[in-house]
Design an enzyme around this catalytic site. Structure first.
Site, PDB file in Angstrom:
ATOM      1  N   HIS A 153       0.791  -1.045   0.025  1.00  0.00           N
ATOM      2  CA  HIS A 153       0.032   0.180  -0.036  1.00  0.00           C
ATOM      3  C   HIS A 153       1.041   1.289   0.045  1.00  0.00           C
ATOM      4  O   HIS A 153       2.066   1.476   0.598  1.00  0.00           O
ATOM      5  CB  HIS A 153      -0.880  -0.042   1.192  1.00  0.00           C
ATOM      6  CG  HIS A 153      -1.735  -1.046   1.335  1.00  0.00           C
ATOM      7  ND1 HIS A 153      -2.999  -1.153   2.234  1.00  0.00           N
ATOM      8  CD2 HIS A 153      -1.956  -2.420   0.738  1.00  0.00           C
ATOM      9  CE1 HIS A 153      -3.717  -2.088   2.028  1.00  0.00           C
ATOM     10  NE2 HIS A 153      -2.897  -2.929   0.765  1.00  0.00           N
ATOM     11  N   GLU A 157       0.673   4.022   1.601  1.00  0.00           N
ATOM     12  CA  GLU A 157       0.993   4.484   2.935  1.00  0.00           C
ATOM     13  C   GLU A 157       2.009   3.678   3.568  1.00  0.00           C
ATOM     14  O   GLU A 157       2.980   4.122   4.167  1.00  0.00           O
ATOM     15  CB  GLU A 157      -0.175   4.440   3.922  1.00  0.00           C
ATOM     16  CG  GLU A 157      -1.354   4.975   3.122  1.00  0.00           C
ATOM     17  CD  GLU A 157      -2.263   4.193   2.624  1.00  0.00           C
ATOM     18  OE1 GLU A 157      -2.101   3.348   1.956  1.00  0.00           O
ATOM     19  OE2 GLU A 157      -3.320   4.090   3.216  1.00  0.00           O
ATOM     20  N   CYS A 164      -6.556   1.967   4.653  1.00  0.00           N
ATOM     21  CA  CYS A 164      -7.262   0.551   5.158  1.00  0.00           C
ATOM     22  C   CYS A 164      -7.111   0.222   6.671  1.00  0.00           C
ATOM     23  O   CYS A 164      -6.260   0.964   7.370  1.00  0.00           O
ATOM     24  CB  CYS A 164      -6.777  -0.502   4.305  1.00  0.00           C
ATOM     25  SG  CYS A 164      -5.110  -1.212   4.742  1.00  0.00           S
ATOM     26  N   CYS A 175      -3.323  -0.082   7.470  1.00  0.00           N
ATOM     27  CA  CYS A 175      -2.401   0.961   7.569  1.00  0.00           C
ATOM     28  C   CYS A 175      -3.018   1.842   8.477  1.00  0.00           C
ATOM     29  O   CYS A 175      -2.048   2.588   9.352  1.00  0.00           O
ATOM     30  CB  CYS A 175      -2.620   1.857   6.187  1.00  0.00           C
ATOM     31  SG  CYS A 175      -1.797   0.678   4.882  1.00  0.00           S
TER      32      CYS A 175
END
Length: 184
Positions: free
Chosen positions: A48, A50, A75, A78
């Site tokens: 991801h 992040e 999400c 994260c």
């Protein structure tokens, strides 16, 4: 200014066959890091934007006044990293994640630990345009399985709010989605 950089990173990610998600790290009102989603490139569901961003800059972990700008709400995994390890003062995003229960839970957790969240709706139309273009690119390659369903719930109810996006949705992909899933 900051979210526009995240949008550019989302476009770059999608050019490499990744989900169009970009993230930037801002400290003391200066951009210190950028990352795009690399799920497709790295063939990993954990790549991801992040997470990549945070892994690239561990030296900023304990610096105060950190802000995260990301095109899509982080999400639950994260969000957990943001709360447990990073201590951001602010998390800013354009679109909410569709995993409603988990994200609502983590939004409340962010508030409880003093992390401000902001939804940057003024950039929604532009981000939806980027998502639609990315979906069209994947449609043209006939490699739609994961990619399409990730964004269907997210953009389905938003696309008709914007006149400029209605024309973009006149495409075989959206006709097929409408027929198969009663979407749009």
């Amino acid at each position: 200014m900051f979210i526009e950089t995240a949008l550019r990173e989302a476009i770059e990610a999608s050019k490499k066959w990744n989900l169009p998600i970009g993230a930037i790290l801002v400290i003391w009102d200066k951009i210190v890091g950028v990352a795009g989603n690399e799920i497709g490139t790295k063939n990993s569901r954990n790549a991801h934007a992040e997470r990549i961003l945070l892994e690239q800059f561990p030296e900023y972990r304990d610096v105060p006044d950190k802000k995260l700008y990301v095109t899509l709400e982080p999400c639950r995994k994260c969000m957990k990293s943001i709360v447990d390890f990073w201590g951001f003062s602010e998390v800013n995003y354009i679109l909410k994640d569709t995993d409603l229960w988990w994200c609502a839970f983590h939004r409340d957790t962010l508030k409880q630990v003093g992390i401000q969240t902001n939804i940057l709706q003024s950039n929604e139309e532009e981000y939806l345009r980027i998502i639609i273009q990315s979906l069209k690119n994947f449609w043209d390659t006939e490699d739609m399985s994961f990619y399409t369903f990730f964004f269907i719930k997210m953009i389905g109810d938003k696309i008709h709010k914007y006149e400029s996006l209605k024309k973009m949705s006149e495409y075989p992909l959206f006709e097929k989605l409408h027929k198969q899933y009663h979407w749009l």
